[in-house]
Design a protein around this motif. Structure first.
Motif, PDB file in Angstrom:
ATOM      1  N   LEU A 141       0.829  -1.204   0.000  1.00 27.93           N
ATOM      2  CA  LEU A 141       0.000   0.000   0.000  1.00 27.93           C
ATOM      3  C   LEU A 141       0.867   1.258   0.000  1.00 27.93           C
ATOM      4  N   GLU A 142       0.460   2.234  -0.757  1.00 30.97           N
ATOM      5  CA  GLU A 142       1.196   3.498  -0.838  1.00 30.97           C
ATOM      6  C   GLU A 142       1.085   4.238   0.492  1.00 30.97           C
ATOM      7  N   GLY A 143       2.199   4.671   1.028  1.00 32.98           N
ATOM      8  CA  GLY A 143       2.216   5.399   2.287  1.00 32.98           C
ATOM      9  C   GLY A 143       2.619   4.547   3.468  1.00 32.98           C
ATOM     10  N   VAL A 144       2.786   3.225   3.253  1.00 31.25           N
ATOM     11  CA  VAL A 144       3.188   2.327   4.340  1.00 31.25           C
ATOM     12  C   VAL A 144       4.705   2.194   4.352  1.00 31.25           C
ATOM     13  N   ARG A 145       5.308   2.414   5.518  1.00 29.96           N
ATOM     14  CA  ARG A 145       6.767   2.286   5.640  1.00 29.96           C
ATOM     15  C   ARG A 145       7.163   0.837   5.887  1.00 29.96           C
TER      16      ARG A 145
END
Length: 245
Positions: A141-145
């Motif tokens: 997912l975009e935004g997950v580190r």
């Protein structure tokens, strides 16, 4: 006179053996019920523990509110997810300060702890294998580190629970066999004490079922009596445990 005395002694012995056997069977049934109670509650406690294990989905810095809400919605829709909770950088820092007992921001001059979405899974999904699958999906997912969880602890809990259930079930099977042996021995004692009467009934043409019926009725009555005694004991144990705990 001597025969009457002997007959009364035999009857007293039979009644005593019958009572002792009934109480013994009741105790076995009680222990069987207790074993089942402990297994059910151990499973329920394990499920609660599993559902309280969290996966921390660490978020990248400077995400917008809209992006965070979109991530929360996406994660909550994954199969097996029971509950999610967003934890901001400030909340995470506060918890960590309480945990270590000092303010790390004083010497770091910044808060390095990222915001996160704490994910709890349903008990049936809370396994190391399922968490690995969830980790792979969340990390895309975009935004997950990154995703952090303690899969080895969950594996250990599951392994310990399987061992506990195996031991308890084995113990229960042994007790069930013992109860059956007790009932059979009681029937045998009764048959031996009535052997002359049984032979007489055979000689006059009594059917097999006519001879067996009183013994079957007595065995059923004994089982029901033992069950009633065990039920009262088990109900008292459960009430006491619930009150104590």
């Amino acid at each position: 006179m001597s025969e009457d005395r002997n007959s009364r002694k035999i009857k007293r012995r039979i009644r005593r053996a019958y009572a002792v056997s009934t109480v013994s069977i009741a105790l076995v049934i009680f222990v069987l019920g207790a074993v089942g109670y402990f297994i059910i509650n151990a499973r329920a406690a394990s499920d609660r523990l599993m559902e309280n294990m969290t996966m921390s989905v660490m978020l990248k810095d400077k995400l917008s509110e809209e992006k965070i809400e979109a991530l929360k919605k996406t994660i909550s829709e994954f199969e097996g997810v029971k509950q999610i909770e967003f934890k901001s950088k400030a909340e995470a820092a506060k918890e960590f300060k309480e945990f270590i007992g000092n303010d790390f921001e004083d010497f770091l001059k910044e808060n390095p702890i990222p915001a996160s979405i704490e994910v709890k899974l349903n008990a049936e999904y809370a396994t190391s294998a399922n968490m690995k699958k969830a980790e792979a999906q969340f990390e895309k997912l975009e935004g997950v580190r990154e995703v952090v969880y303690k899969g080895e602890i969950m594996d250990q809990i599951g392994e310990n629970l399987r061992k506990f259930n195996f031991v308890m079930l084995s113990f229960g099977v042994i007790l069930l066999i013992i109860s059956m042996i007790l009932i059979v021995n009681t029937i045998k004692i009764t048959l031996v004490s009535k052997r002359f009467l049984i032979n007489t009934m055979r000689l006059v043409g009594a059917t097999r079922w006519f001879i067996e019926r009183p013994f079957v009725i007595r065995a059923v009555t004994q089982g029901l009596g033992a069950w009633a005694i065990a039920s009262v004991m088990l109900a008292g144990m459960i009430a006491g445990l619930n009150e104590g705990l």
